[in-house]
Design an enzyme around this catalytic site. Sequence first.
Site, PDB file in Angstrom:
ATOM      1  N   HIS A 178       7.644  -1.112  -1.107  1.00 54.53           N
ATOM      2  CA  HIS A 178       6.220  -1.024  -1.409  1.00 54.53           C
ATOM      3  C   HIS A 178       5.966  -1.370  -2.870  1.00 54.53           C
ATOM      4  O   HIS A 178       6.187  -0.567  -3.771  1.00 54.53           O
ATOM      5  CB  HIS A 178       5.689   0.372  -1.092  1.00 54.53           C
ATOM      6  CG  HIS A 178       4.222   0.500  -1.359  1.00 54.53           C
ATOM      7  ND1 HIS A 178       3.664   1.647  -1.858  1.00 54.53           N
ATOM      8  CD2 HIS A 178       3.201  -0.387  -1.216  1.00 54.53           C
ATOM      9  CE1 HIS A 178       2.362   1.471  -1.998  1.00 54.53           C
ATOM     10  NE2 HIS A 178       2.060   0.245  -1.623  1.00 54.53           N
ATOM     11  N   GLU A 227       8.332   1.432  -4.514  1.00 58.07           N
ATOM     12  CA  GLU A 227       8.807   2.535  -3.686  1.00 58.07           C
ATOM     13  C   GLU A 227       9.747   1.971  -2.625  1.00 58.07           C
ATOM     14  O   GLU A 227       9.344   1.122  -1.827  1.00 58.07           O
ATOM     15  CB  GLU A 227       7.630   3.245  -3.020  1.00 58.07           C
ATOM     16  CG  GLU A 227       6.740   3.999  -4.000  1.00 58.07           C
ATOM     17  CD  GLU A 227       5.549   4.650  -3.326  1.00 58.07           C
ATOM     18  OE1 GLU A 227       5.233   5.802  -3.673  1.00 58.07           O
ATOM     19  OE2 GLU A 227       4.914   4.006  -2.455  1.00 58.07           O
TER      20      GLU A 227
END
Length: 504
Positions: free
Chosen positions: A144, A156
Site C-alpha cells: 500500500h 504498508e
Amino acid sequence: MTALDLSSPVAVVGTGTMGQGIAQVALVAGHPVRLYDTVPGRARDAAEAIGARLDRLVAKDRLTGADRDAARARLKPVDSLADLADCGLVVEAVLERLDVKRQLFGELEEIVAEDCLLATNTSSLSVTAIGGALRHPGRFVGLHFFNPAPLLPLVEVVSGFATDVTSATRAYETARAWGKTPVACADTPGFIVNRIARPFYAEAFAVYEAQAADPATIDAVLRECGGFKMGAFELTDLIGQDVNESVTHSVWQSFFQDVRFTPSLAQRRLVESGRLGRKSGRGWYDYAEGAERPEPHTADKEQPPAHVVAEGGLGPAGELLTLIREAGIQVREEDEDHGTRLVLPSGGQLVLADGQTSAEFRDVVYFDLALDYRAATRIALSAAQDTSPQTLAEATGLFQALGKQVSVIGDVPGMIVARTVARIVDLAHDAVAKGVATEEDIDTAMRLGVNYPLGPFEWDRRLGREFAFDVLDEMHERDPSGRYAPSLALYRHAYAIDKREGTP
C-alpha cells in the site's frame, strides 16, 4: 530473503495516478518496468506522462540526464497480460472492487512464473479476500503506497492470512531498496494508517455535530494547539469528502459496525449534497474564486490574573507553570491529593481536559491539551453556561498573557485535542495487542503516512501512561454507547503502572 533483483522486471497493472507513481518509483530504482491497462492506449499515455515527470526531475537536478534516458529505455507499455510473463513482481492498482481484483490475479497466476511476487495496492479491501482464490496465495501480499507515490516515503506491507513470511519479507526489502520506508502489518481493516487515523476526523466531526465549535475553530485548534499540519475539515476537503467517508464506512463495516468507527452523519450529508471539497469547489469550506476563508473564533482581550495557585501540578501541562512565571504572574504551588488544577483569583478553577464537563462543577474552565505549550499559538477553553464570567475572563486573560490566542468552545468532554489524541493512542494500543503491527511501525506509519507531529506511542510516553485511559474512561461514563470505552489493551497498559506502584 533479499529484495527483488534489479534485473527482474516489475509490472504495474492499472495506469491511473497511483499506478503511474508506483511505476516511476520502481523505474527510478533501476528495474525494467512493464505497464498494462485494460483500456487501449492508456498504458502508452501513462509511459509518456512518466517520461515527462522524469524530465522535470532532471530540470530540478534530482536526476541526471543519463539516468533519465536509461530509465526511459527500461519503461515498456504492453498490450496484453501475457507480456508480463517474465516479471518478478506484479503490482495491481486498478479499481477498488474485490471481483475485479480477484479476476485479475486469477488471470495473472496462469501467466507469471511460480516465484513471481503478486501484490495489491488496495487501501480498503482485504488482502486475504483478494488473494483467497489463488492456487498459491502464499506469494500474494499488499503493498500500500501513499499518494503521490514518488514523494511519500511510507509503504504498508500487508500480510494476508495465507501470505508466506518469505513473500512478505521480499516485498518489505524491495520497498526499502526502492528508497521507501516500509512498515509491516497484518491484514486488518484500514491496515495501520486508515485504522488508527479515524478518530482524527471522527472527533472533530463529533465536536462540530455537538455545536461546540465551527470547522474553522476546530481546525485552528488542531493545528495551532495540537501541532497537526492540517485540521480535520480542511484535510478531508483536500482528500475529497466522498473518498474520506468511503474509507471510514469501509472500516466501520469491516469491523462489523463497531461503534468506535461510526461514520459522521454531518459528513454523509455533505457528500449527499455534492460538496466534496476542493475538487467540487465546496466542502466544509468554499473554494470559489473570491470566497473568504472563515476565521476561527478568537476571544476578545481580557486582563490576566495577578496570581494563580497550582494545586497538585498540571501533569502533561506542567510546562505552563514556567510560562506563567515568565509572564510575570505569581504562582504558588500547593500539593493536593485530589486533583491537578490552577485556582484563579476569583476562586474558579482551570483544569486540563480530562473527559469531564464544566457543567458538573462549580466555576471550572477546561483548557485543551497542547503538543507543546510554549510553541502553541492558540488554546481552546470550554465552560458551562453558568460558569462565572469572571472566571472565564481570568482564564482567557491568563493564556493571552502567555502570547496565545484563545478560542472558547462549547462544554464538550475531552475538548478537541485531548479526546482526539486519547482515541488515537487507544486504537494504537489495541492494534499492537491484536498483532496488527509493532509500536515502532505504528509510530512510523502515523508520522509518515498522515504527517502526525508524534506517533501514538510517542504521545503516550509524553503524556503519561494513564492520561489516555483516564480521558476515555470519563468520556465513556458520559457516553456509554461504547464509542469511548477504553480498549482492554489500554486498560492493561494504564493498570500496570498502578500495580507497580502498589495501587489496588
